[in-house]
Design a protein around this motif. Structure first.
Motif, PDB file in Angstrom:
ATOM      1  N   ALA A 172      -3.590  13.226   7.489  1.00  0.00           N
ATOM      2  CA  ALA A 172      -3.873  14.810   7.311  1.00  0.00           C
ATOM      3  C   ALA A 172      -5.487  15.046   7.285  1.00  0.00           C
ATOM      4  CB  ALA A 172      -3.401  15.048   5.699  1.00  0.00           C
ATOM      5  N   TYR A 173      -6.279  14.292   7.371  1.00  0.00           N
ATOM      6  CA  TYR A 173      -7.582  14.211   7.457  1.00  0.00           C
ATOM      7  C   TYR A 173      -8.138  14.360   8.835  1.00  0.00           C
ATOM      8  CZ  TYR A 173      -9.565  14.090   2.729  1.00  0.00           C
ATOM      9  OH  TYR A 173      -9.774  14.635   1.384  1.00  0.00           O
ATOM     10  N   GLY A 174      -7.015  14.200   9.724  1.00  0.00           N
ATOM     11  CA  GLY A 174      -7.352  14.372  11.384  1.00  0.00           C
ATOM     12  C   GLY A 174      -7.628  13.054  11.903  1.00  0.00           C
ATOM     13  N   MET A 175      -7.403  11.937  11.233  1.00  0.00           N
ATOM     14  CA  MET A 175      -7.638  10.562  11.833  1.00  0.00           C
ATOM     15  C   MET A 175      -6.614  10.205  12.661  1.00  0.00           C
ATOM     16  SD  MET A 175      -8.922   8.301   8.641  1.00  0.00           S
ATOM     17  CE  MET A 175     -10.424   8.736   7.452  1.00  0.00           C
ATOM     18  N   SER A 176      -6.866   9.473  13.631  1.00  0.00           N
ATOM     19  CA  SER A 176      -6.038   8.892  14.657  1.00  0.00           C
ATOM     20  C   SER A 176      -5.371   7.913  14.051  1.00  0.00           C
ATOM     21  CB  SER A 176      -6.753   8.404  16.111  1.00  0.00           C
ATOM     22  OG  SER A 176      -7.635   7.257  15.751  1.00  0.00           O
ATOM     23  N   SER A 177      -4.167   7.286  14.504  1.00  0.00           N
ATOM     24  CA  SER A 177      -3.511   6.041  14.046  1.00  0.00           C
ATOM     25  C   SER A 177      -4.330   4.794  13.761  1.00  0.00           C
ATOM     26  CB  SER A 177      -2.115   5.716  14.942  1.00  0.00           C
ATOM     27  OG  SER A 177      -1.162   6.817  14.842  1.00  0.00           O
ATOM     28  N   PHE A 178      -5.420   4.480  15.070  1.00  0.00           N
ATOM     29  CA  PHE A 178      -6.214   3.462  14.995  1.00  0.00           C
ATOM     30  C   PHE A 178      -7.153   3.777  13.804  1.00  0.00           C
ATOM     31  CE2 PHE A 178      -9.923   1.272  16.448  1.00  0.00           C
ATOM     32  CZ  PHE A 178      -9.625   0.334  16.883  1.00  0.00           C
ATOM     33  N   GLN A 179      -7.816   4.691  13.600  1.00  0.00           N
ATOM     34  CA  GLN A 179      -8.627   5.031  12.397  1.00  0.00           C
ATOM     35  C   GLN A 179      -7.851   4.850  11.032  1.00  0.00           C
ATOM     36  OE1 GLN A 179      -9.850   9.009  13.816  1.00  0.00           O
ATOM     37  NE2 GLN A 179     -12.057   8.088  14.319  1.00  0.00           N
ATOM     38  N   VAL A 180      -6.846   5.261  10.986  1.00  0.00           N
ATOM     39  CA  VAL A 180      -6.231   5.144   9.604  1.00  0.00           C
ATOM     40  C   VAL A 180      -5.790   3.584   9.460  1.00  0.00           C
ATOM     41  CG1 VAL A 180      -3.911   5.536   8.428  1.00  0.00           C
ATOM     42  CG2 VAL A 180      -5.025   7.403   9.611  1.00  0.00           C
ATOM     43  N   PHE A 181      -5.491   2.912  10.485  1.00  0.00           N
ATOM     44  CA  PHE A 181      -5.274   1.538  10.374  1.00  0.00           C
ATOM     45  C   PHE A 181      -6.303   0.806   9.822  1.00  0.00           C
ATOM     46  CE2 PHE A 181      -4.857  -2.881  12.071  1.00  0.00           C
ATOM     47  CZ  PHE A 181      -3.631  -3.143  11.293  1.00  0.00           C
TER      48      PHE A 181
ATOM     49  N   ILE B  41       0.945  -1.188   0.050  1.00  0.00           N
ATOM     50  CA  ILE B  41      -0.209  -0.054  -0.046  1.00  0.00           C
ATOM     51  C   ILE B  41       0.806   1.323  -0.105  1.00  0.00           C
ATOM     52  CG2 ILE B  41      -1.837   1.080   1.280  1.00  0.00           C
ATOM     53  CD1 ILE B  41      -2.588  -1.415   2.444  1.00  0.00           C
ATOM     54  N   PRO B  42       0.486   2.234  -0.861  1.00  0.00           N
ATOM     55  CA  PRO B  42       1.425   3.471  -0.821  1.00  0.00           C
ATOM     56  C   PRO B  42       1.299   4.123   0.277  1.00  0.00           C
ATOM     57  CG  PRO B  42       0.000   3.348  -3.011  1.00  0.00           C
ATOM     58  CD  PRO B  42      -0.404   2.268  -2.207  1.00  0.00           C
ATOM     59  N   LYS B  43       2.540   4.750   0.759  1.00  0.00           N
ATOM     60  CA  LYS B  43       2.620   5.245   2.144  1.00  0.00           C
ATOM     61  C   LYS B  43       1.671   6.457   2.296  1.00  0.00           C
ATOM     62  CE  LYS B  43       7.360   3.454   3.433  1.00  0.00           C
ATOM     63  NZ  LYS B  43       8.585   4.044   3.895  1.00  0.00           N
ATOM     64  N   GLY B  44       1.617   6.956   1.212  1.00  0.00           N
ATOM     65  CA  GLY B  44       0.868   8.356   0.983  1.00  0.00           C
ATOM     66  C   GLY B  44      -0.694   8.153   1.524  1.00  0.00           C
TER      67      GLY B  44
ATOM     68  N   VAL C 261      -8.477   2.921   6.675  1.00  0.00           N
ATOM     69  CA  VAL C 261      -7.744   3.103   5.294  1.00  0.00           C
ATOM     70  C   VAL C 261      -6.929   2.045   4.889  1.00  0.00           C
ATOM     71  CG1 VAL C 261      -6.022   4.676   4.227  1.00  0.00           C
ATOM     72  CG2 VAL C 261      -7.521   5.550   5.980  1.00  0.00           C
ATOM     73  N   LEU C 262      -6.250   1.531   5.779  1.00  0.00           N
ATOM     74  CA  LEU C 262      -5.197   0.492   5.379  1.00  0.00           C
ATOM     75  C   LEU C 262      -5.831  -1.005   5.382  1.00  0.00           C
ATOM     76  CD1 LEU C 262      -2.022   1.787   7.434  1.00  0.00           C
ATOM     77  CD2 LEU C 262      -2.520   2.241   5.227  1.00  0.00           C
ATOM     78  N   VAL C 263      -6.411  -1.238   6.397  1.00  0.00           N
ATOM     79  CA  VAL C 263      -7.084  -2.715   6.512  1.00  0.00           C
ATOM     80  C   VAL C 263      -7.944  -2.986   4.997  1.00  0.00           C
ATOM     81  CG1 VAL C 263      -8.639  -4.339   7.686  1.00  0.00           C
ATOM     82  CG2 VAL C 263      -6.930  -2.920   8.885  1.00  0.00           C
ATOM     83  N   PRO C 264      -9.001  -2.195   4.635  1.00  0.00           N
ATOM     84  CA  PRO C 264      -9.829  -2.403   3.547  1.00  0.00           C
ATOM     85  C   PRO C 264      -8.748  -2.771   2.224  1.00  0.00           C
ATOM     86  CG  PRO C 264     -10.723  -0.579   4.741  1.00  0.00           C
ATOM     87  CD  PRO C 264      -9.259  -0.757   5.612  1.00  0.00           C
ATOM     88  N   GLN C 265      -7.911  -2.032   1.982  1.00  0.00           N
ATOM     89  CA  GLN C 265      -7.046  -2.214   0.953  1.00  0.00           C
ATOM     90  C   GLN C 265      -6.054  -3.243   1.136  1.00  0.00           C
ATOM     91  OE1 GLN C 265      -4.984   1.722  -0.763  1.00  0.00           O
ATOM     92  NE2 GLN C 265      -5.677   2.613   1.193  1.00  0.00           N
ATOM     93  N   MET C 266      -5.505  -3.598   2.438  1.00  0.00           N
ATOM     94  CA  MET C 266      -4.875  -4.814   2.729  1.00  0.00           C
ATOM     95  C   MET C 266      -5.485  -5.994   2.312  1.00  0.00           C
ATOM     96  SD  MET C 266      -4.588  -7.576   4.975  1.00  0.00           S
ATOM     97  CE  MET C 266      -5.372  -6.906   6.555  1.00  0.00           C
TER      98      MET C 266
END
Length: 229
Positions: free
Chosen positions: A130-139, A120-123, A142-147
């Motif tokens: 940048a949207y104000g999500m916490s690390s938990f929310q990003v994981f 998954i691209p780091k961007g 954003v990341l899990v659905p693509q993973m």
């Protein structure tokens, strides 16, 4: 054809399916924990994740099953008296099988998930922050659905291997379809008939699994395919 043992073997097949699904659920949880450790910026946590993945993948499954079942039971019975429990503790073969297979394949899935996360691209994560999500929310958002999309091929392979590995749990007394087939074969002296029936059931189970996972892969690839067009 099965000389009255058909219902018995089907009952064992249902137990085998429960074992496979429960073990995979545990493996997914342990795989996510393992990959979180491996990708952690904290060095000792990353080392711990690497140790879990490397050691477990380097030991044969049957050895681990026997080690965890018999060794774990012996350890429990040595520790229990210190805690005031004097009765002998007899591990449930199903619970032991779920725990063992889940622990083993959690290591394999941590590798699968690691490869998917690294693709998954780091961007993507940076955009979530940048949207104000916490690390938990990003994981998880954003990341899990693509993973999931990237991990499905490797996950499919691990599921098929785990499904076949359930046959090994019969060595600790779990009355799955391999155990029932062995009993029927011993009673009738026709091992080829019963083990062939079990092979056919495993083939049906893996075929249905492949079809289901293929549909899941198509579902998670819809947006990607549309973007490619």
């Amino acid at each position: 054809m099965l000389k009255g043992y058909g219902a018995v073997i089907l009952d064992g097949a249902w137990l085998t399916l429960q074992l496979a699904l429960s073990s995979m659920a545990l493996a997914i949880v342990l795989g996510l924990i393992g990959v979180s450790l491996r990708l952690s910026p904290v060095r000792w946590l990353a080392w711990l994740g690497d140790l879990y993945s490397t050691v477990i993948r380097g030991i044969p499954d049957l050895v681990l099953i026997l080690l965890i079942f018999y060794g774990g039971q012996n350890l429990l019975n040595n520790v229990a008296p210190m805690l005031g429990h004097d009765d002998y503790i007899d591990l449930n073969p199903l619970a032991a099988g779920i725990g063992t297979l889940g622990f083993i394949f959690g290591a394999y899935l941590s590798e699968t998930f690691r490869g998917a996360f690294m693709a998954i691209p780091k961007g993507q994560a940076e955009a979530g922050m940048a949207y104000g999500m916490s690390s938990f929310q990003v994981f998880f958002r954003v990341l899990v659905p693509q993973m999931i999309r990237l991990a499905i091929p490797g996950f499919t392979n691990n599921w098929l291997v785990l499904t076949k590995a359930t046959a090994l749990i019969s060595v600790v007394g779990l009355q799955d379809m391999m155990f029932k087939a062995k009993q029927a074969a011993d009673a009738t002296r026709e091992p080829f008939t019963f083990f062939l029936a079990v092979a056919a059931m495993y083939l049906v189970l893996t075929s249905v699994s492949l079809l289901a996972l293929r549909q899941l892969e198509k579902r998670y690839s819809v947006g990607v395919r549309a973007a490619d067009l």
